[in-house]
Design an enzyme around this catalytic site. Structure first.
Site, PDB file in Angstrom:
ATOM      1  N   SER A   1       0.809  -1.216   0.000  1.00  0.00           N
ATOM      2  CA  SER A   1       0.000   0.000   0.000  1.00  0.00           C
ATOM      3  C   SER A   1       0.843   1.266   0.000  1.00  0.00           C
ATOM      4  CB  SER A   1      -0.909   0.024   1.239  1.00  0.00           C
ATOM      5  OG  SER A   1      -1.782  -1.067   1.251  1.00  0.00           O
TER       6      SER A   1
ATOM      7  N   HIS B   1      -1.827  -2.897  -6.898  1.00  0.00           N
ATOM      8  CA  HIS B   1      -2.427  -2.563  -5.610  1.00  0.00           C
ATOM      9  C   HIS B   1      -3.949  -2.554  -5.684  1.00  0.00           C
ATOM     10  CE1 HIS B   1      -3.802   0.439  -2.512  1.00  0.00           C
ATOM     11  NE2 HIS B   1      -3.224  -0.501  -1.786  1.00  0.00           N
TER      12      HIS B   1
ATOM     13  N   GLU C   1      -4.424  -0.471  -9.053  1.00  0.00           N
ATOM     14  CA  GLU C   1      -3.408   0.494  -9.448  1.00  0.00           C
ATOM     15  C   GLU C   1      -2.147  -0.272  -9.863  1.00  0.00           C
ATOM     16  OE1 GLU C   1      -3.913   4.316  -6.757  1.00  0.00           O
ATOM     17  OE2 GLU C   1      -3.988   2.507  -5.532  1.00  0.00           O
TER      18      GLU C   1
ATOM     19  N   ASN D   1      -4.125   6.077  -2.011  1.00  0.00           N
ATOM     20  CA  ASN D   1      -3.601   6.414  -0.691  1.00  0.00           C
ATOM     21  C   ASN D   1      -2.981   7.803  -0.634  1.00  0.00           C
ATOM     22  OD1 ASN D   1      -4.420   4.152   0.751  1.00  0.00           O
ATOM     23  ND2 ASN D   1      -2.731   2.942  -0.035  1.00  0.00           N
TER      24      ASN D   1
END
Length: 298
Positions: free
Chosen positions: A120, A141, A153, A192
């Protein structure tokens, strides 16, 4: 590239979801983890996913029966990758653990196997050389509850082969994901990079005793129309992940507020095994968290 056999390394929060999603979409999937006890826990979690797929995706008995038939399990890494076209690594978000895993993996994986990390926050360039096949290594991800929040991603590092990158983009689409290719390495990817500042701001407000959990979540939900506030999101993501991210930040920056946040999360959540949705309790209790109550926003 014609992917058929996929290995998922790590059967934790994201690993078991990636495995089930991939098998559901027709791939033969081998789930690898460190011992049989951990793998048995993963098998029990697949039962919960079966219910979710029925409810959210209207999956049929036939689809789910075929999904389970495509899943196999092993705690022997060499066996797990013996015919693997793609390995997706979902081991704990700790650089030392990941490096040790890739060094072991490099010794046993066939030449054809592409390696992808589901990290992450960490960059693929941090581990590329440890894989001993940097051109066949990149990040893939997923978000939690991937059958609903179906983002994938894809992020390479400077040495990733463009053809490998494109093949993984195609693979992501083939398992029902919205593929989101990144043009360069970015800590936190896209999701994120947007989400972590929100969650950090929320924990700062809580730790500094500005407001309580429900007030902070209520503020965000009313003001933006979001269905979940930052602490509800933290429960879904898993408080262990938030703890590890804050811990790495505290160690790197020695920021007093980060240090205070780490201590707070450890005392109130980690040490009490209140890790979020996965354990039935975090900032809220589950399966019926307070923020889903009809009168929560009043």
């Amino acid at each position: 590239m014609n992917f058929k056999n996929i290995t998922i390394a790590g059967s934790g929060l994201l690993g078991y979801q990636i495995a089930f999603q991939t098998a559901f979409h027709g791939y033969q999937v081998t789930v690898y983890d460190i011992n049989e006890e951990v793998l048995e826990k993963a098998k029990s979690k697949f039962g919960m996913l079966e219910k979710a797929f029925r409810q959210d995706l209207h999956a049929t008995d036939e689809q789910l029966e075929a999904t389970f038939k495509r899943l196999s399990y092993t705690s022997d890494l060499a066996q797990a990758v013996q015919d693997s076209d793609l390995l997706i690594e979902a081991v704990p978000e700790n650089p030392a653990i990941k490096i040790a895993f890739y060094k072991e993996l490099a010794k046993v994986a066939p030449e054809k196997t592409i390696f992808a990390t589901n990290s992450s926050t960490l960059l693929p360039s941090q581990f590329a050389q440890d894989t001993e096949r940097p051109s066949k290594f990149l990040a893939l991800h997923f978000a939690n509850e991937i059958w609903k929040h179906n983002t994938a991603e894809i992020m390479g590092h400077p040495g990733t082969d463009p053809q490998i990158f494109d093949a993984v983009v195609d693979f992501a689409k083939s398992i029902g994901m919205v593929a989101l290719p990144l043009n360069k390495e970015q800590p936190g990817y896209i999701v994120n990079s947007l989400l972590v500042p929100l969650l950090s701001a929320a924990t700062d407000l809580l730790v500094n005793e500005v407001a309580d959990v429900e007030t902070i979540d209520k503020t965000w939900m009313v003001a933006t129309g979001a269905p979940t506030g930052p602490f509800g999101i933290l429960d879904i993501v898993g408080i262990t992940t938030a703890y590890n991210i804050n811990k790495m930040s505290a160690e790197a920056t020695e920021d007093p507020l980060k240090i205070k946040t780490v201590a707070y999360l450890k005392e109130h959540f980690i040490d009490k095994n209140k890790l979020g949705v996965a354990t039935g309790e975090g900032f809220y209790t589950y399966p019926n968290p307070a923020y889903q109550a009809p009168d929560f926003l009043k």
